[in-house]
Design an enzyme around this catalytic site. Structure first.
Site, PDB file in Angstrom:
ATOM      1  N   GLU A 122      35.655  48.788  58.269  1.00 31.95           N
ATOM      2  CA  GLU A 122      35.743  49.999  57.447  1.00 31.95           C
ATOM      3  C   GLU A 122      34.608  50.937  57.804  1.00 31.95           C
ATOM      4  OE1 GLU A 122      37.351  47.936  53.293  1.00 31.95           O
ATOM      5  OE2 GLU A 122      35.354  48.819  53.392  1.00 31.95           O
ATOM      6  N   TYR A 137      24.123  40.830  54.822  1.00 33.67           N
ATOM      7  CA  TYR A 137      24.593  41.949  54.014  1.00 33.67           C
ATOM      8  C   TYR A 137      23.463  42.943  53.812  1.00 33.67           C
ATOM      9  CZ  TYR A 137      26.688  44.857  50.568  1.00 33.67           C
ATOM     10  OH  TYR A 137      27.187  45.954  49.945  1.00 33.67           O
ATOM     11  N   HIS A 156      31.698  46.909  41.197  1.00 31.31           N
ATOM     12  CA  HIS A 156      31.115  45.978  42.155  1.00 31.31           C
ATOM     13  C   HIS A 156      30.964  44.574  41.582  1.00 31.31           C
ATOM     14  CE1 HIS A 156      29.739  49.418  44.703  1.00 31.31           C
ATOM     15  NE2 HIS A 156      30.134  48.562  45.608  1.00 31.31           N
ATOM     16  N   ASN A 176      31.494  48.472  57.140  1.00 33.43           N
ATOM     17  CA  ASN A 176      31.676  47.186  56.492  1.00 33.43           C
ATOM     18  C   ASN A 176      32.791  46.477  57.248  1.00 33.43           C
ATOM     19  OD1 ASN A 176      31.283  45.152  54.704  1.00 33.43           O
ATOM     20  ND2 ASN A 176      32.273  46.163  52.969  1.00 33.43           N
ATOM     21  N   ARG A 226      28.349  54.249  56.509  1.00 30.69           N
ATOM     22  CA  ARG A 226      27.989  52.881  56.847  1.00 30.69           C
ATOM     23  C   ARG A 226      29.257  52.161  57.301  1.00 30.69           C
ATOM     24  NH1 ARG A 226      29.046  49.046  52.322  1.00 30.69           N
ATOM     25  NH2 ARG A 226      27.577  47.631  53.307  1.00 30.69           N
ATOM     26  N   TYR A 256      33.676  34.842  50.586  1.00 29.22           N
ATOM     27  CA  TYR A 256      33.844  36.161  49.972  1.00 29.22           C
ATOM     28  C   TYR A 256      34.763  37.032  50.816  1.00 29.22           C
ATOM     29  CZ  TYR A 256      32.441  40.855  48.428  1.00 29.22           C
ATOM     30  OH  TYR A 256      32.427  42.141  47.989  1.00 29.22           O
ATOM     31  N   LYS A 257      34.620  36.946  52.130  1.00 28.07           N
ATOM     32  CA  LYS A 257      35.442  37.766  53.003  1.00 28.07           C
ATOM     33  C   LYS A 257      36.818  37.140  53.256  1.00 28.07           C
ATOM     34  CE  LYS A 257      31.589  40.293  55.074  1.00 28.07           C
ATOM     35  NZ  LYS A 257      31.904  41.682  54.700  1.00 28.07           N
TER      36      LYS A 257
END
Ligand code: FES
Lengths: 355, 321
Positions: free
Chosen positions: A265, A37, A193, A225, A223, A316-317
């Site tokens: 993304e 990350y 967040h 993701n 960026r 988390y994903k």
């Protein structure tokens, strides 16, 4: 080039497909064989011709169908689009930014004619031809932010900047990777967040906020993701988890290549001139594993990334349960050869899969 | 990436003497195109090539934020300063080519406010001129209290009073008029935000009074760009770029770093935004901290310096740059 728009669905029968053109320009997010990350921000000032980074707001073959899907989501749940009263000016800023960018970047698809505040907007793919008065809400069928984001792919978070912080005070969110505008509206950067793993990684967020606060007019940033989604479903929202969460259990070794998608993304950040707000467009690209592995480099690399991803990130994903099956599938496309640096497919220089 | 701002090539289209101390400059894009719109309170950084010396000074944009044909700024002449304002006053003529930055706003309106209460001192009026134009176009509610030395030096008093007779209040120091701050702050409706721009004494006075009266910190906004001070020359070692540079008497540390060809970040160049914060690797001497970004304990620690305004006196200073 002129774009051939697909007629496809992102729900029920899932007829979504990527053409060869869309596969070749897919924004593959891994520049090396492992993933950590990071904030990995860069300037959003164009990119290689034909890539999704080239234009300020990328338009592709899914445009028309994505806008139909957005209208369906909004009809069911109008709270997916919200704008606190003080954000109306930011909405006009966004409308101007998108109309000006698209008419300059895609003159064959979009036209904007301006005489003072009398504007004439033509959106050929969606069949819209509309005269309105800039800054006069009564001349639009929706508020300015809703009006323009019903015509733009990707989610949009519009952030007010005050007290050295950013506030989620407006947005259009129908294609999100598991977050909720209705829940986050009015929150500041740290509040929205909050459910990130490892609170000790707070330093990353402090630095990211500092970076975002300093994004200035004329120098947007971007960026990438990523996550994983079963079926080409755009609306993976918490509100609808009961509908899409169960789809994760339908994966089998036989259907995984077509059903499991890598979801990327492209996040961009623009300072809005009149309001000094910040807009954060989040554009979602989907690709089935079966299409992705047609690029040998990507097949090799995705296998290594997913295999070696720390457990907490895979959790988390949201694909920890399916990871063994995904890794099994992808291992067929990893012959152990080294891969070239960077995200590009390098189809002409990377060797084909050795069997 | 210096400042993260893009540059714009402009032509000076007009120079107007507003009064004995203030000149107004109008810039249009040299390529004939439109300038970006901006938000009231934004500034631009103007590049000046004064012989050997390159200066970059921030000035608030005072024109209508929606007017993309031209930007205007007002510059007050400072006869004892380092020369940036003198350069603008004596050297810059209509037709000159200059380079300015994209607008940056560090003093923006809080658009949630029900009412904007503005307090200006002297040349601190300029950001309010743009904000008032923005609020007038969007039916925002404002009230301006503007203190200046005398009618002769009251820049833009006449046009403000003509256009907004009910919202503008003028105070002349020479006539012993002053803002009755306590009374003014007391009588404000809920949801009012305070904005102050002017000399340091005025900003401290307004912030102090507002705090004493219990105003929330986030409802009090201020902008104070310090002009970098002159001082004794000093030497600095830049560890990353491996250079030893000399900061001249009328040069800021940031300017000296730039003159050595080292790219350093900045936004306000006035000790306010925090962007230029630089780590100190070693020193033997004493810091002259002029910024209002670092906390007092940070200033005392000897580990940080804001090179846009702060200086150093002593034997050695080594920076992480
Ligand atoms: S540049 Fe803003 S504090 Fe130095």
């Amino acid at each position: 080039m002129t774009i051939q728009f697909n007629d496809e669905t992102f729900r029920d029968d899932y007829t979504f497909r990527n053409s060869q053109w869309a596969i070749d320009r897919f924004p593959f997010p891994f520049h090396e064989d492992s993933y950590m990350y990071s904030v990995n921000m860069e300037q959003h000032q164009g990119g290689p011709a034909g890539s999704v980074f080239e234009k300020r707001f990328d338009v592709d073959e899914h445009y028309v169908s994505e806008m139909k899907d957005r209208a369906l989501v909004l009809a069911e749940d109008p709270l997916r689009c919200q704008c606190l009263p003080h954000m109306t000016l930011a909405g006009w800023d966004l409308l101007e930014l998108i109309m000006v960018s698209k008419s300059e970047d895609y003159p064959d698809l979009f036209e904007l004619h301006r005489e003072g505040n009398n504007w004439h907007w033509i959106n050929k793919p969606l069949g819209i031809d509309h005269k309105f008065v800039f800054l006069d809400e009564t001349t639009l069928p929706y508020g300015p932010m809703e009006y323009i984001t019903r015509q733009s792919q990707g989610d949009f978070a519009v952030l007010d900047q005050r007290d050295d912080n950013l506030w989620m005070d407006a947005g259009m969110v129908t294609t999100q990777a598991d977050w909720s505008l209705d829940f986050d509206i009015g929150m500041n950067f740290f509040e929205w967040h909050a459910p990130v793993p490892k609170a000790n990684e707070m330093g990353i967020f402090v630095r990211a906020l500092k970076f975002l606060l300093n994004i200035q007019q004329g120098t947007p940033a971007r960026r990438l993701n990523w996550t994983m989604t079963v079926n080409p479903l755009l609306d993976t929202s918490p509100e609808n988890y009961h509908k899409w969460g169960v789809q994760k259990t339908t994966l089998t070794p036989e259907n995984i290549g077509t059903k499991q998608h890598l979801r990327v993304e492209l996040q961009t950040f623009f300072r809005l001139p009149r309001s000094n707000a910040l807009v954060f467009p989040i554009r979602c690209y989907l690709i089935s594993l079966q299409d992705l592995v047609t690029v040998p480099k990507w097949g090799r690399r995705l296998h290594r990334v997913i295999r070696d991803l720390p457990v907490e990130l895979a959790t988390y994903k949201g694909f920890i349960d399916n990871r063994p099956m995904i890794v099994d599938y992808l291992s067929q496309f990893d012959d152990g050869l080294p891969t070239s640096d960077g995200i590009w497919p390098d189809k002409n220089t990377e060797p084909p899969l050795q069997t | 990436m210096s400042a993260g701002t893009n540059k714009i090539a402009v032509t000076v289209s007009e120079v107007v003497e507003v009064n004995e101390l203030v000149k107004r400059f109008r810039f249009v894009r040299s390529d004939g195109g439109l300038l970006p719109t901006f938000s009231g309170g934004a500034h631009t950084v103007v590049e000046m090539h004064d012989g050997e010396i390159q200066r970059l000074n921030p000035y608030s944009l005072m024109s209508d934020p929606m007017d993309q044909t031209a930007y205007t700024i007002s510059v007050r002449r400072d006869d004892v300063g380092r020369g940036g304002s003198l350069f603008m006053h004596t050297q810059v003529k209509p037709g000159d080519q200059m380079v300015i930055s994209y607008p940056v706003n560090l003093f923006s309106l809080d658009l949630r406010a029900r009412k904007h209460l503005m307090i200006a001192g002297g040349i601190g009026i300029t950001p309010f001129l743009a904000q008032i134009k923005q609020l007038t176009a969007t039916n925002g509610r404002f009230e301006l209290h503007y203190a200046c030395r005398s009618p002769a030096l009251g820049s833009y008093v006449d046009e403000l009073c003509d256009h907004h007779p009910n919202n503008v209040h003028i105070y002349y120091d020479e006539q012993k008029q002053s803002i009755d701050l306590e009374h003014l702050l007391d009588g404000q409706p809920l949801g009012t935000h305070i904005y102050v721009c002017g000399p340091k004494g005025m900003i401290d006075w307004v912030r102090g009074k507002a705090e004493a009266l219990g105003w929330p910190r986030e409802a009090v906004h201020y902008e104070e760009f310090l002009a970098p001070q002159s001082g004794k020359p000093f030497e600095v070692k830049l560890a990353v770029s491996n250079k030893v540079i000399r900061v001249g008497e009328h040069q800021s540390l940031l300017e000296a770093i730039e003159a050595a060809g080292v790219d350093a970040p900045y936004l306000c160049r006035g000790g306010a935004c925090g962007q230029c914060e630089t780590d100190v690797i070693g020193y033997d001497g004493k810091f002259l901290h002029y910024d209002h970004w670092l906390e007092d304990d940070q200033k005392a620690s000897g580990k940080k310096i804001m090179p846009c305004v702060s200086r150093f006196e002593g034997k050695t200073l080594v920076l992480d740059r």
